[in-house]
Design a protein around this motif. Structure first.
Motif, PDB file in Angstrom:
ATOM      1  N   PRO A  60      -7.915  -1.452  -8.798  1.00 10.76           N
ATOM      2  CA  PRO A  60      -7.813  -1.323  -7.341  1.00 10.76           C
ATOM      3  C   PRO A  60      -6.563  -1.949  -6.757  1.00 10.76           C
ATOM      4  N   PHE A  61      -6.043  -3.007  -7.382  1.00 10.96           N
ATOM      5  CA  PHE A  61      -4.845  -3.648  -6.847  1.00 10.96           C
ATOM      6  C   PHE A  61      -3.601  -2.779  -7.016  1.00 10.96           C
ATOM      7  N   PHE A  62      -3.478  -2.106  -8.158  1.00  9.33           N
ATOM      8  CA  PHE A  62      -2.322  -1.237  -8.352  1.00  9.33           C
ATOM      9  C   PHE A  62      -2.410   0.002  -7.457  1.00  9.33           C
ATOM     10  N   VAL A 107       5.156   0.453  -9.657  1.00  7.43           N
ATOM     11  CA  VAL A 107       4.259  -0.158  -8.681  1.00  7.43           C
ATOM     12  C   VAL A 107       2.903   0.532  -8.666  1.00  7.43           C
ATOM     13  N   SER A 108       2.910   1.873  -8.653  1.00  6.99           N
ATOM     14  CA  SER A 108       1.676   2.606  -8.358  1.00  6.99           C
ATOM     15  C   SER A 108       0.756   2.767  -9.570  1.00  6.99           C
ATOM     16  N   GLY A 109       1.320   3.066 -10.746  1.00  5.39           N
ATOM     17  CA  GLY A 109       0.496   3.310 -11.924  1.00  5.39           C
ATOM     18  C   GLY A 109      -0.217   4.644 -11.917  1.00  5.39           C
ATOM     19  N   SER A 110       0.078   5.483 -10.930  1.00  2.76           N
ATOM     20  CA  SER A 110      -0.629   6.760 -10.765  1.00  2.76           C
ATOM     21  C   SER A 110       0.357   7.915 -10.804  1.00  2.76           C
ATOM     22  N   ALA A 111       0.020   8.962 -11.561  1.00  2.00           N
ATOM     23  CA  ALA A 111       0.893  10.134 -11.645  1.00  2.00           C
ATOM     24  C   ALA A 111       0.955  10.879 -10.316  1.00  2.00           C
ATOM     25  N   SER A 238      -3.534  -8.136 -13.782  1.00  2.77           N
ATOM     26  CA  SER A 238      -4.386  -8.179 -12.596  1.00  2.77           C
ATOM     27  C   SER A 238      -3.785  -9.094 -11.532  1.00  2.77           C
ATOM     28  N   GLU A 239      -3.308 -10.244 -11.954  1.00  2.00           N
ATOM     29  CA  GLU A 239      -2.701 -11.188 -11.005  1.00  2.00           C
ATOM     30  C   GLU A 239      -1.409 -10.626 -10.425  1.00  2.00           C
ATOM     31  N   ALA A 240      -0.621  -9.927 -11.254  1.00  2.29           N
ATOM     32  CA  ALA A 240       0.604  -9.296 -10.752  1.00  2.29           C
ATOM     33  C   ALA A 240       0.277  -8.252  -9.694  1.00  2.29           C
ATOM     34  N   ALA A 271      -7.822   3.200  -0.808  1.00  4.17           N
ATOM     35  CA  ALA A 271      -7.750   2.478  -2.075  1.00  4.17           C
ATOM     36  C   ALA A 271      -9.146   2.273  -2.654  1.00  4.17           C
ATOM     37  N   ALA A 272     -10.111   1.943  -1.802  1.00  3.46           N
ATOM     38  CA  ALA A 272     -11.477   1.707  -2.265  1.00  3.46           C
ATOM     39  C   ALA A 272     -12.099   2.981  -2.828  1.00  3.46           C
TER      40      ALA A 272
END
Length: 426
Positions: A60-62, A107-111, A238-240, A271-272
């Protein structure tokens, strides 16, 4: 083996009748669990076990950090920076698109988020310079595939939660192949621009470039926090992600002033919802994966391969082809959660490096997203640009070939994926 095939049969049968993916996986798992004598409480336990992973906290953070970057005008800073250094080269705006996707991917991690992030910012200028709309759609889709390869990566986090390998190691493994894929796309842009005689844009002077860098530095620090913090060992992935969210919120509100307080509830809700979708899918899929593991399905497949070959490379290539074909008709997250528990024991049985294999799986699933007939990324960018999926294929093929070449390098050269993890993380 019979129950394992029954499990797959039920799953595929339900998919044919348009049953939602998570429901189909859950139904297949529950039916086979019942036949195998496991009660309903066991099903609930498997769902919980599927999401009870410390590494999944990062998801969820990314997702949120990517949304904050997009909503806070931070993406514009990335585009301005890329244009300052690459805009004057032949195929300049194409290079700007690729480099911007590479930075946003960090940053995003999403395609999907990476593919759609720069559509409004770059498309009008590219069309004005003479780029065909079909080429723009194809380039944005191919740029989007870098999202899960260059760290951070939601797909990598999902895979590592099943395979039990280090998320940080997998993140580091994606950097070199991700950069190589970006360079391959830039070469395609150069050849396209040369063929169509796209005009060169003027080179930005030194003082102006320094001014742009000064304005863009806040945007560039966001991916630096994630990758740098993880590489240096200052923080976990996770912390990053948490720090990146806080940084993106502050920079988006007070530096670039693209975020307002009234925008935050909508961003948090998006995001949720996205995070919940991923986690529910993983929980429900875990029942099916658990039953396949209980029935020793992976061992059966490994024994089948061993019956006709002892070549790890041949088995690796068979799995790669299977994943590419699978990804053409199945969404990448779903393919990962279903087949990761099945495939990584096979790779281990043949002595394939787990980091190398994990990265190849992720790249396969990313490449498949730009391959018809489904091609989720290509369909999305073609729809936004107002062109048909079929019309983009001829422009995508050279880019697809470049990405497949990098995939083959990962398969045949283990060092390409293991060098940075071994160097930085031991």
């Amino acid at each position: 083996m019979g129950l394992a095939l029954t499990c797959f049969g039920i799953f595929l049968f339900l998919l044919l009748f348009a049953v939602p993916l998570g429901h189909a996986m859950a139904a297949a798992g529950i039916v086979v669990m019942a036949v195998d004598g496991i009660n309903a409480v066991g099903a609930v336990q498997r769902i919980f076990a599927g999401i009870n992973s410390i590494s999944l906290i990062a998801v969820p953070f990314f997702i949120l950090s990517g949304l904050l970057m997009e909503g806070g005008n931070i993406s514009k800073g990335i585009v301005d920076f890329s244009r300052a250094f690459f805009g004057h080269i032949r195929g300049g705006l194409g290079h700007v698109c690729v480099v911007s996707c590479m930075i946003f991917a960090a940053v995003s991690g999403s395609a999907m988020a990476t593919a759609l992030a720069f559509s409004n910012l770059l498309s009008p200028a590219m069309k004005e310079d003479g780029y065909e709309t079909e080429f723009i759609a194809g380039l944005q889709a191919c740029g989007g595939t870098l999202g899960p390869i260059i760290p951070p990566s939601i797909l990598m986090i999902m895979y590592s939660s099943y395979a039990g390998i280090s998320v940080a190691s997998l993140f580091m493994a994606g950097i070199i192949p991700g950069v190589l894929m970006g360079i391959g796309l830039m070469i395609c842009c150069y050849r396209y621009a040369k063929k169509r005689n796209i005009p060169l844009r003027p080179k930005i002077a030194g003082k102006e470039r320094a001014k742009i860098i000064g304005k863009s530095i806040w945007a560039l620090l966001m991916p630096a926090i994630i990758i740098g913090g993880t590489m240096a060992g200052f923080c976990s992935p996770s912390e990053a992600g948490m720090v990146a969210c806080l940084y993106g919120l502050l920079v988006g509100m007070f530096i670039y002033k693209g975020l307002k307080i009234r925008d935050l509830p909508k961003l948090f809700a998006r995001a949720a919802i996205t995070s919940t979708t991923v986690l529910i899918l993983m929980g429900l899929a875990n029942m099916m994966g658990y039953m396949l593991a209980r029935l020793n399905f992976a061992s059966t497949i490994a024994n089948f391969f061993a019956s006709f070959t002892d070549s790890a490379i041949l088995v690796f290539l068979i799995i790669v082809v299977f994943l590419l074909l699978l990804g053409m008709v199945m969404e990448s997250n779903a393919a990962t959660v279903i087949f990761a528990p099945v495939l990584y024991p096979i790779a281990n049985a043949f002595g394939i490096d787990p980091i190398q294999f994990a990265l190849a799986v992720v790249i396969c699933e990313c490449i498949a997203q730009i391959t018809p007939p489904v091609g989720a990324l290509l369909s999305a960018t073609a729809s936004i640009q107002g062109v048909s999926l079929q019309s983009t294929v001829k422009h995508v093929m050279p880019m697809l070939a470049a990405q497949c070449a990098v995939l083959l390098l990962v398969v045949f050269i283990p060092t390409l994926s293991t060098f940075l993890p071994n160097l930085l993380l031991g």
